[in-house]
Design a protein around this motif. Structure first.
Motif, mmCIF file in Angstrom:
data_model
loop_
_atom_site.group_PDB
_atom_site.id
_atom_site.type_symbol
_atom_site.label_atom_id
_atom_site.label_comp_id
_atom_site.label_asym_id
_atom_site.label_seq_id
_atom_site.Cartn_x
_atom_site.Cartn_y
_atom_site.Cartn_z
ATOM 1 N N ASN A 117 71.541 35.743 38.745
ATOM 2 C CA ASN A 117 70.496 36.218 37.835
ATOM 3 C C ASN A 117 70.183 37.709 37.908
ATOM 4 O OD1 ASN A 117 69.907 33.507 36.992
ATOM 5 N ND2 ASN A 117 68.897 33.225 38.955
ATOM 6 N N GLY A 118 70.661 38.396 38.937
ATOM 7 C CA GLY A 118 70.261 39.788 39.143
ATOM 8 C C GLY A 118 68.973 39.819 39.955
ATOM 9 N N ILE A 119 68.389 41.006 40.127
ATOM 10 C CA ILE A 119 67.163 41.105 40.919
ATOM 11 C C ILE A 119 66.044 41.784 40.144
ATOM 12 C CG2 ILE A 119 68.343 41.124 43.144
ATOM 13 C CD1 ILE A 119 67.772 44.155 43.262
ATOM 14 N N ILE A 120 64.867 41.656 40.682
ATOM 15 C CA ILE A 120 63.635 42.277 40.208
ATOM 16 C C ILE A 120 63.333 41.862 38.775
ATOM 17 C CG2 ILE A 120 62.317 44.420 40.139
ATOM 18 C CD1 ILE A 120 63.611 45.280 42.483
ATOM 19 N N LYS A 121 63.453 40.592 38.494
ATOM 20 C CA LYS A 121 63.183 40.071 37.152
ATOM 21 C C LYS A 121 61.699 40.125 36.810
ATOM 22 C CE LYS A 121 67.299 39.101 35.886
ATOM 23 N NZ LYS A 121 67.946 39.828 34.845
ATOM 24 N N ARG A 122 60.821 40.123 37.817
ATOM 25 C CA ARG A 122 59.387 40.117 37.521
ATOM 26 C C ARG A 122 58.946 41.366 36.785
ATOM 27 N NH1 ARG A 122 59.517 41.274 43.117
ATOM 28 N NH2 ARG A 122 58.349 43.115 43.715
ATOM 29 N N PHE A 123 59.770 42.416 36.832
ATOM 30 C CA PHE A 123 59.445 43.662 36.150
ATOM 31 C C PHE A 123 60.169 43.784 34.810
ATOM 32 C CE2 PHE A 123 59.077 44.821 40.717
ATOM 33 C CZ PHE A 123 57.730 45.115 40.724
ATOM 34 N N GLU A 124 60.918 42.735 34.414
ATOM 35 C CA GLU A 124 61.745 42.791 33.203
ATOM 36 C C GLU A 124 62.674 43.996 33.253
ATOM 37 O OE1 GLU A 124 59.710 42.073 29.525
ATOM 38 O OE2 GLU A 124 58.296 40.738 30.500
ATOM 39 N N GLY A 125 63.449 44.062 34.274
ATOM 40 C CA GLY A 125 64.342 45.186 34.569
ATOM 41 C C GLY A 125 64.115 45.543 36.019
ATOM 42 N N GLY A 126 63.906 46.783 36.307
ATOM 43 C CA GLY A 126 63.626 47.217 37.669
ATOM 44 C C GLY A 126 62.147 47.467 37.859
ATOM 45 N N SER A 127 61.816 48.024 39.012
ATOM 46 C CA SER A 127 60.413 48.307 39.301
ATOM 47 C C SER A 127 59.933 49.573 38.595
ATOM 48 C CB SER A 127 60.212 48.474 40.810
ATOM 49 O OG SER A 127 60.764 49.709 41.245
ATOM 50 N N ASN A 128 60.881 50.426 38.188
ATOM 51 C CA ASN A 128 60.551 51.699 37.527
ATOM 52 C C ASN A 128 59.592 52.549 38.360
ATOM 53 O OD1 ASN A 128 62.115 51.277 35.101
ATOM 54 N ND2 ASN A 128 60.607 49.724 34.588
ATOM 55 N N MET A 129 59.745 52.503 39.675
ATOM 56 C CA MET A 129 58.809 53.218 40.546
ATOM 57 C C MET A 129 58.844 54.724 40.319
ATOM 58 S SD MET A 129 61.594 52.351 42.730
ATOM 59 C CE MET A 129 62.764 53.238 43.751
ATOM 60 N N MET A 130 59.999 55.253 39.947
ATOM 61 C CA MET A 130 60.110 56.696 39.709
ATOM 62 C C MET A 130 59.298 57.098 38.473
ATOM 63 S SD MET A 130 62.256 57.603 42.168
ATOM 64 C CE MET A 130 63.186 59.048 41.815
ATOM 65 N N ASP A 131 59.480 56.361 37.380
ATOM 66 C CA ASP A 131 58.745 56.660 36.148
ATOM 67 C C ASP A 131 57.245 56.437 36.314
ATOM 68 O OD1 ASP A 131 61.046 57.338 34.771
ATOM 69 O OD2 ASP A 131 61.292 55.352 33.869
ATOM 70 N N LYS A 132 56.887 55.367 37.002
ATOM 71 C CA LYS A 132 55.465 55.079 37.206
ATOM 72 C C LYS A 132 54.800 56.173 38.047
ATOM 73 C CE LYS A 132 55.849 50.062 36.831
ATOM 74 N NZ LYS A 132 55.853 48.794 37.587
#
Length: 160
Positions: A117-132
């Motif tokens: 399934n891939g990872i970090i699905k709870r974010f609908e993609g990645g965590s986007n920590m850099m953008d956030k």
């Protein structure tokens, strides 16, 4: 004797250093807030360098998977490596998941699930920590850089 060359962007260089520190700390804070901080090794790996008038941020290779998420493996790759299972077991220890004889089978199931399934699905993609982190700090970064640029411009005009 040669005349010393005047550096006109000293304020901007200092501001870029300050922005690098601010941004790296912001990303580390975001990792904790979004629950992607387990052992702290990713946060410890995040660093910056000022290169050619910009801030270059780097981190451990797996940080990209945390940032962007990962896609499922191709259908041909069904087996998971022992190293991958061991890495998951280490992560489980940091998160307080599983214990005893079942730990390896739980890690194996998690590894197969990630492959499928891939990872970090709870974010609908990645965590986007850099953008956030950038979004949170954008105004402060802009103010620091603008003020520094203005100081450098005034210095240059005063030395004409």
């Amino acid at each position: 004797m040669a005349k010393e060359k005047k550096v006109y962007n000293k304020h901007l260089q200092k501001a870029l250093q300050d922005v690098g520190i601010l941004y790296v700390e912001g990303v580390k804070k975001q990792l904790k807030e979004d629950g992607t901080h387990a052992s702290g090794s990713l946060a410890k790996s995040i660093s910056y360098k000022v290169i050619d008038g910009s801030v270059d941020v780097s981190m451990a290779k797996y940080g990209k998977a945390v940032e962007d998420g990962s896609n499922p493996a191709s259908g041909l790759q069904t087996k998971v490596s022992t190293r991958f299972i061991n890495d998951i077991m280490e992560w489980m220890s940091f998160k307080g998941i599983g214990a005893g004889k079942n730990k390896k089978s739980i890690a194996n199931a998690i590894a197969r699930g990630i492959k499928k399934n891939g990872i970090i699905k709870r974010f609908e993609g990645g965590s986007n920590m850099m953008d956030k982190a950038y979004s949170r700090l954008e105004k402060q970064i802009g103010e620091k850089l603008s003020a520094a640029y203005l100081k450098d411009l005034k210095d240059k005009l005063n030395n004409l």
